[in-house]
Design a protein around this motif. Structure first.
Motif, mmCIF file in Angstrom:
data_model
loop_
_atom_site.group_PDB
_atom_site.id
_atom_site.type_symbol
_atom_site.label_atom_id
_atom_site.label_comp_id
_atom_site.label_asym_id
_atom_site.label_seq_id
_atom_site.Cartn_x
_atom_site.Cartn_y
_atom_site.Cartn_z
ATOM 1 N N VAL A 73 0.835 -1.209 0.000
ATOM 2 C CA VAL A 73 0.000 0.000 0.000
ATOM 3 C C VAL A 73 0.866 1.254 0.000
ATOM 4 C CG1 VAL A 73 -1.640 1.362 1.355
ATOM 5 C CG2 VAL A 73 -2.007 -1.090 1.068
ATOM 6 N N VAL A 74 1.850 1.293 0.890
ATOM 7 C CA VAL A 74 2.706 2.477 1.008
ATOM 8 C C VAL A 74 3.519 2.698 -0.263
ATOM 9 C CG1 VAL A 74 4.653 3.487 2.253
ATOM 10 C CG2 VAL A 74 2.829 2.340 3.512
ATOM 11 N N LEU A 75 4.129 1.630 -0.776
ATOM 12 C CA LEU A 75 4.970 1.771 -1.968
ATOM 13 C C LEU A 75 4.157 2.155 -3.197
ATOM 14 C CD1 LEU A 75 7.393 -1.279 -1.522
ATOM 15 C CD2 LEU A 75 7.927 1.142 -1.236
ATOM 16 N N VAL A 76 3.037 1.492 -3.409
ATOM 17 C CA VAL A 76 2.205 1.786 -4.578
ATOM 18 C C VAL A 76 1.648 3.200 -4.480
ATOM 19 C CG1 VAL A 76 0.108 1.164 -5.839
ATOM 20 C CG2 VAL A 76 1.632 -0.623 -4.995
ATOM 21 N N TRP A 77 1.194 3.594 -3.284
ATOM 22 C CA TRP A 77 0.685 4.959 -3.093
ATOM 23 C C TRP A 77 1.772 5.985 -3.391
ATOM 24 C CZ3 TRP A 77 2.501 8.655 0.355
ATOM 25 C CH2 TRP A 77 1.744 9.831 0.423
ATOM 26 N N PHE A 78 2.975 5.755 -2.901
ATOM 27 C CA PHE A 78 4.071 6.713 -3.098
ATOM 28 C C PHE A 78 4.413 6.861 -4.578
ATOM 29 C CE2 PHE A 78 8.631 7.418 -3.700
ATOM 30 C CZ PHE A 78 8.779 8.658 -3.080
ATOM 31 N N PHE A 79 4.585 5.743 -5.267
ATOM 32 C CA PHE A 79 4.982 5.825 -6.671
ATOM 33 C C PHE A 79 3.849 6.357 -7.551
ATOM 34 C CE2 PHE A 79 8.167 2.607 -5.268
ATOM 35 C CZ PHE A 79 9.298 3.333 -5.608
ATOM 36 N N CYS A 80 2.611 6.015 -7.220
ATOM 37 C CA CYS A 80 1.483 6.562 -7.973
ATOM 38 C C CYS A 80 1.428 8.074 -7.819
ATOM 39 C CB CYS A 80 0.170 5.938 -7.494
ATOM 40 S SG CYS A 80 -0.152 4.278 -8.125
ATOM 41 N N LEU A 81 1.636 8.556 -6.598
ATOM 42 C CA LEU A 81 1.626 10.004 -6.363
ATOM 43 C C LEU A 81 2.814 10.677 -7.045
ATOM 44 C CD1 LEU A 81 0.370 12.447 -4.963
ATOM 45 C CD2 LEU A 81 1.716 11.881 -2.926
ATOM 46 N N ALA A 82 3.981 10.017 -6.987
ATOM 47 C CA ALA A 82 5.184 10.581 -7.601
ATOM 48 C C ALA A 82 5.041 10.698 -9.117
ATOM 49 C CB ALA A 82 6.406 9.720 -7.251
ATOM 50 N N ILE A 83 4.259 9.824 -9.718
ATOM 51 C CA ILE A 83 4.026 9.884 -11.164
ATOM 52 C C ILE A 83 2.849 10.785 -11.492
ATOM 53 C CG2 ILE A 83 3.365 8.536 -13.195
ATOM 54 C CD1 ILE A 83 4.806 6.147 -11.918
ATOM 55 N N ALA A 84 1.771 10.661 -10.718
ATOM 56 C CA ALA A 84 0.527 11.358 -11.041
ATOM 57 C C ALA A 84 0.641 12.861 -10.865
ATOM 58 C CB ALA A 84 -0.616 10.813 -10.180
ATOM 59 N N PHE A 85 1.324 13.323 -9.834
ATOM 60 C CA PHE A 85 1.384 14.768 -9.588
ATOM 61 C C PHE A 85 2.095 15.514 -10.719
ATOM 62 C CE2 PHE A 85 2.626 18.753 -7.701
ATOM 63 C CZ PHE A 85 1.527 19.104 -6.922
ATOM 64 N N PRO A 86 3.300 15.106 -11.132
ATOM 65 C CA PRO A 86 3.950 15.816 -12.250
ATOM 66 C C PRO A 86 3.154 15.729 -13.552
ATOM 67 C CG PRO A 86 5.529 14.463 -11.079
ATOM 68 C CD PRO A 86 4.183 14.071 -10.574
ATOM 69 N N VAL A 87 2.567 14.548 -13.826
ATOM 70 C CA VAL A 87 1.776 14.395 -15.056
ATOM 71 C C VAL A 87 0.579 15.333 -15.031
ATOM 72 C CG1 VAL A 87 0.298 12.819 -16.360
ATOM 73 C CG2 VAL A 87 2.511 12.027 -15.503
ATOM 74 N N SER A 88 -0.135 15.362 -13.914
ATOM 75 C CA SER A 88 -1.300 16.240 -13.789
ATOM 76 C C SER A 88 -0.889 17.707 -13.868
ATOM 77 C CB SER A 88 -2.022 15.969 -12.464
ATOM 78 O OG SER A 88 -2.437 14.625 -12.380
ATOM 79 N N TYR A 89 0.210 18.047 -13.227
ATOM 80 C CA TYR A 89 0.708 19.429 -13.253
ATOM 81 C C TYR A 89 1.047 19.857 -14.679
ATOM 82 C CZ TYR A 89 3.527 23.526 -12.076
ATOM 83 O OH TYR A 89 4.026 24.807 -11.990
ATOM 84 N N PHE A 90 1.698 18.973 -15.419
ATOM 85 C CA PHE A 90 2.057 19.278 -16.808
ATOM 86 C C PHE A 90 0.801 19.482 -17.654
ATOM 87 C CE2 PHE A 90 2.843 17.686 -21.127
ATOM 88 C CZ PHE A 90 3.823 18.585 -21.540
ATOM 89 N N LEU A 91 -0.177 18.582 -17.502
ATOM 90 C CA LEU A 91 -1.403 18.688 -18.301
ATOM 91 C C LEU A 91 -2.203 19.939 -17.945
ATOM 92 C CD1 LEU A 91 -2.698 14.990 -18.287
ATOM 93 C CD2 LEU A 91 -1.586 16.203 -20.161
ATOM 94 N N ALA A 92 -2.261 20.264 -16.654
ATOM 95 C CA ALA A 92 -3.122 21.362 -16.207
ATOM 96 C C ALA A 92 -2.513 22.738 -16.442
ATOM 97 C CB ALA A 92 -3.441 21.182 -14.722
ATOM 98 N N PHE A 93 -1.180 22.874 -16.319
ATOM 99 C CA PHE A 93 -0.583 24.200 -16.331
ATOM 100 C C PHE A 93 0.339 24.467 -17.519
ATOM 101 C CE2 PHE A 93 -1.543 23.413 -11.829
ATOM 102 C CZ PHE A 93 -2.300 24.536 -11.547
ATOM 103 N N HIS A 94 0.762 23.427 -18.216
ATOM 104 C CA HIS A 94 1.700 23.638 -19.315
ATOM 105 C C HIS A 94 1.088 23.357 -20.687
ATOM 106 C CE1 HIS A 94 5.370 24.451 -16.979
ATOM 107 N NE2 HIS A 94 4.866 23.620 -16.091
ATOM 108 N N ILE A 95 -0.043 22.690 -20.728
ATOM 109 C CA ILE A 95 -0.737 22.454 -22.001
ATOM 110 C C ILE A 95 -1.895 23.439 -22.087
ATOM 111 C CG2 ILE A 95 -1.946 20.787 -23.435
ATOM 112 C CD1 ILE A 95 0.973 20.115 -22.969
ATOM 113 N N GLN A 96 -1.745 24.435 -22.929
ATOM 114 C CA GLN A 96 -2.761 25.487 -23.030
ATOM 115 C C GLN A 96 -3.874 25.134 -23.998
ATOM 116 O OE1 GLN A 96 -2.559 27.954 -20.896
ATOM 117 N NE2 GLN A 96 -0.572 27.201 -20.176
ATOM 118 N N ASN A 97 -3.556 24.307 -25.004
ATOM 119 C CA ASN A 97 -4.571 23.910 -25.979
ATOM 120 C C ASN A 97 -5.500 22.883 -25.347
ATOM 121 O OD1 ASN A 97 -5.808 22.286 -28.193
ATOM 122 N ND2 ASN A 97 -4.670 23.730 -29.483
#
Length: 284
Positions: A73-97
């Motif tokens: 649980v701890v490992l999967v949660w950590f790696f999912c968050l470590a991947i999901a946050f940057p991906v979401s940040y890129f999609l939300a704030f760096h992709i304007q189209n």
């Protein structure tokens, strides 16, 4: 008469959903709880009342299995968050189209186009002893023999779960970031805040409800996981879900029910802990 009908109408509208909720959620849970107190005489269940099933849950072997599940649980949660946050940040704030934003977000759903089992099997030719990674390591002389821990190990189990459940973290975090008022970021920039300060003081607090929702999804899914543990662990890894499946396979239904009840209680405590830290009502 009209006022009476208006008062009863909301309850009538909620009746079908309530019946479905009671029939397919509450009633099965109550039955599992009831069976967990029954006895098992070696080949069949015997209705009765005994606490021996719960005593067996707290044996050393079972407790190690629960601890191993918490590790997943701890490992999967950590790696999912470590991947999901940057991906979401890129999609939300760096992709304007907006169209490109939607397309890239939909690409994240591609793994869901196939079944979980197919997705797990697809890792075997990549991680196996004669797989792509080992072949590359041997050809580059980075390893003298195939690396065995890539497959049928805890590493493979965690990798498989992250592959399966990462999108459950991406979606709510992305949704939270898209709801952030961009004027707040502009105001922070005008006040001289650095990019890291904006991330820490503005984006991260406002994204917390999405992180909490994603965490609830990931935690609850991993706690009951057994298919990935069986396929990617190769019998070398253990989890509570796999333990329950094994007990059901050997017809030990009362013991399996007791483990299911304990697992449900532990999962509810974890979810309650997340809800205590972050208020997600504004996000729902």
């Amino acid at each position: 008469m009209y006022k009476t009908w208006k008062g009863v109408q909301p309850y009538l509208l909620a009746t079908p959903q309530t019946l479905v909720f009671l029939l397919f959620l509450i009633f099965p849970i109550l039955m599992i709880g009831l069976v967990s107190f029954w006895e098992f005489n070696g080949y069949t269940m015997v209705p009765g009342f005994t606490l021996s099933n719960y005593a067996d849950v707290f044996t050393e072997v079972s407790l190690r299995t629960y601890l191993n599940t918490f590790k997943y649980v701890v490992l999967v949660w950590f790696f999912c968050l470590a991947i999901a946050f940057p991906v979401s940040y890129f999609l939300a704030f760096h992709i304007q189209n907006q169209k490109l934003q939607i397309i890239l977000f939909l690409i994240c759903t591609v793994p869901f186009w196939t079944s979980n089992i197919i997705r797990m099997i697809s890792w075997i030719p990549v991680l196996g002893k004669e797989g792509l990674i080992n072949s590359l390591l041997l050809n580059l002389n980075l390893a003298e023999q195939p690396v065995e821990w890539l497959l049928y190990s805890d590493f493979a189990v965690v990798l498989g779960m992250v592959h399966l459940y990462n999108f459950f973290m991406i979606a709510p975090i992305f949704n939270s970031m898209m709801r952030i008022d961009r004027n707040l970021i502009t105001a922070a920039e005008d006040m001289g805040a650095s990019g890291f300060q904006i991330l820490k003081e503005v984006i991260l607090p406002l994204t917390a409800p999405g992180i909490a929702i994603g965490s609830i999804f990931v935690v609850t899914l991993v706690m009951g996981e057994f298919i990935t543990v069986r396929l990617m662990g190769g019998g070398q890894s253990a989890s509570v879900g796999k333990l329950i499946q094994t007990q059901i396979g050997s017809l030990q239904y009362p013991l399996a029910a007791a483990n299911a009840v304990v697992l449900l209680i532990v999962t509810l405590f974890l979810v309650a802990g997340i809800l205590r830290v972050v208020d997600i009502r504004k996000e729902l």
